[in-house]
Enzyme design. Structure first.
Site, PDB file in Angstrom:
ATOM      1  N   GLN A   1      -4.877  -1.923   7.165  1.00 33.99           N
ATOM      2  CA  GLN A   1      -3.705  -1.305   6.559  1.00 33.99           C
ATOM      3  C   GLN A   1      -3.241  -2.173   5.397  1.00 33.99           C
ATOM      4  O   GLN A   1      -3.153  -3.403   5.524  1.00 33.99           O
ATOM      5  CB  GLN A   1      -2.574  -1.166   7.595  1.00 33.99           C
ATOM      6  CG  GLN A   1      -1.299  -0.561   7.064  1.00 33.99           C
ATOM      7  CD  GLN A   1      -1.450   0.902   6.710  1.00 33.99           C
ATOM      8  OE1 GLN A   1      -2.108   1.645   7.429  1.00 33.99           O
ATOM      9  NE2 GLN A   1      -0.852   1.316   5.604  1.00 33.99           N
TER      10      GLN A   1
ATOM     11  N   SER B   1      -3.323  -7.052  -0.228  1.00 35.10           N
ATOM     12  CA  SER B   1      -4.512  -7.914  -0.285  1.00 35.10           C
ATOM     13  C   SER B   1      -4.449  -9.086   0.685  1.00 35.10           C
ATOM     14  O   SER B   1      -5.067 -10.125   0.461  1.00 35.10           O
ATOM     15  CB  SER B   1      -4.741  -8.428  -1.715  1.00 35.10           C
ATOM     16  OG  SER B   1      -4.897  -7.341  -2.613  1.00 35.10           O
ATOM     17  N   ARG B   2      -3.682  -8.924   1.747  1.00 40.33           N
ATOM     18  CA  ARG B   2      -3.536  -9.949   2.791  1.00 40.33           C
ATOM     19  C   ARG B   2      -2.884 -11.237   2.273  1.00 40.33           C
ATOM     20  O   ARG B   2      -2.978 -12.288   2.905  1.00 40.33           O
ATOM     21  CB  ARG B   2      -4.891 -10.277   3.435  1.00 40.33           C
ATOM     22  CG  ARG B   2      -5.524  -9.097   4.168  1.00 40.33           C
ATOM     23  CD  ARG B   2      -4.638  -8.666   5.337  1.00 40.33           C
ATOM     24  NE  ARG B   2      -5.220  -7.612   6.156  1.00 40.33           N
ATOM     25  CZ  ARG B   2      -4.938  -6.323   6.041  1.00 40.33           C
ATOM     26  NH1 ARG B   2      -4.096  -5.903   5.105  1.00 40.33           N
ATOM     27  NH2 ARG B   2      -5.475  -5.441   6.856  1.00 40.33           N
ATOM     28  N   LEU B   3      -2.194 -11.167   1.135  1.00 43.78           N
ATOM     29  CA  LEU B   3      -1.462 -12.321   0.614  1.00 43.78           C
ATOM     30  C   LEU B   3      -0.030 -12.286   1.139  1.00 43.78           C
ATOM     31  O   LEU B   3       0.951 -12.194   0.399  1.00 43.78           O
ATOM     32  CB  LEU B   3      -1.488 -12.324  -0.923  1.00 43.78           C
ATOM     33  CG  LEU B   3      -2.890 -12.459  -1.533  1.00 43.78           C
ATOM     34  CD1 LEU B   3      -2.810 -12.378  -3.053  1.00 43.78           C
ATOM     35  CD2 LEU B   3      -3.544 -13.765  -1.096  1.00 43.78           C
TER      36      LEU B   3
END
Length: 216
Positions: free
Chosen positions: A13, A194-196
């Site tokens: 997600q 972006s998982r940041l």
């Protein structure tokens, strides 16, 4: 969807609901948690007080389960359970524990590490008698975490206790009561693209809360 390794690996997600910056958070993590908890209540999330409690025994073997937050302030986070349950026995051996809140609709989680101790008998009495009668009887009837022969075993105990306590106050069993986790570290996690992810961490050092950012 067919359950395959590839499909499972591709489940993801993208988080983009909000941001979290050091300048946005409160100086005290209890105030920051209160702010986020109010957001969860305002979003009408299903049981926003649901939290994972992770404990470990004296040998370090971990165990986790879902419990409910029943009170919090600057001193800690309170939940109630059977002292003779698996978590109760582990906490007696090793009072170090962790809590985890996950509010997916808000793309947020809160991780709390600290030391657990029992609340006062008076506090446990007050909360116990605020519970529905069925929940009080259930706490008396259930030998939590112990092996029982079948579901009828509990049903029979509950039936007997209902008759026994009909018209009378149900005394809180000595093996049931509250714990408070006094936090030593609290992390607020906000999902980002972006998982940041944003991770703002509070650690209690020399009597003050120190705020830092962690890499995602």
């Amino acid at each position: 969807m067919e359950l395959t390794k590839e499909n499972l690996q591709n489940l993801r997600q993208e988080y983009k609901a909000a941001e979290l910056h050091e300048s946005d958070v409160a100086a005290n993590p209890a105030d920051q948690f209160a702010s986020w908890f109010k957001d969860a209540l305002g979003a009408q999330l299903f049981e926003p007080n649901v939290m994972t409690l992770a404990t470990a025994d004296a040998m370090g073997k971990p165990s986790a389960r879902i419990v409910l937050l029943k009170e919090f302030d600057s001193t800690g986070f309170v939940f109630y359970t059977n002292y003779e349950s698996k978590k109760g026995k582990q906490l007696a051996e090793n009072p170090q524990a962790s809590l985890l809140f996950f509010w997916p609709e808000l793309e947020r989680q809160v991780r709390i590490d600290g030391v657990v101790s029992r609340v006062s008998a008076e506090a446990s009495d007050t909360y116990f008698h605020s519970r529905p009668t069925g929940s009080q009887i259930g706490a008396v009837a259930s030998p939590q975490s112990q092996i029982i022969p079948d579901c009828e075993y509990l049903q029979k105990k509950v039936s007997v206790l209902k008759s026994e306590f009909q018209g009378h106050e149900i005394p809180r069993p000595e093996h049931w009561g509250g714990y408070i986790l006094e936090p030593q570290a609290i992390e607020f996690w906000q999902g980002r693209p972006s998982r940041l992810h944003d991770r703002i961490n509070y650690t209690f050092e020399d009597g003050v809360w120190v705020i830092s950012r962690l890499a995602p």
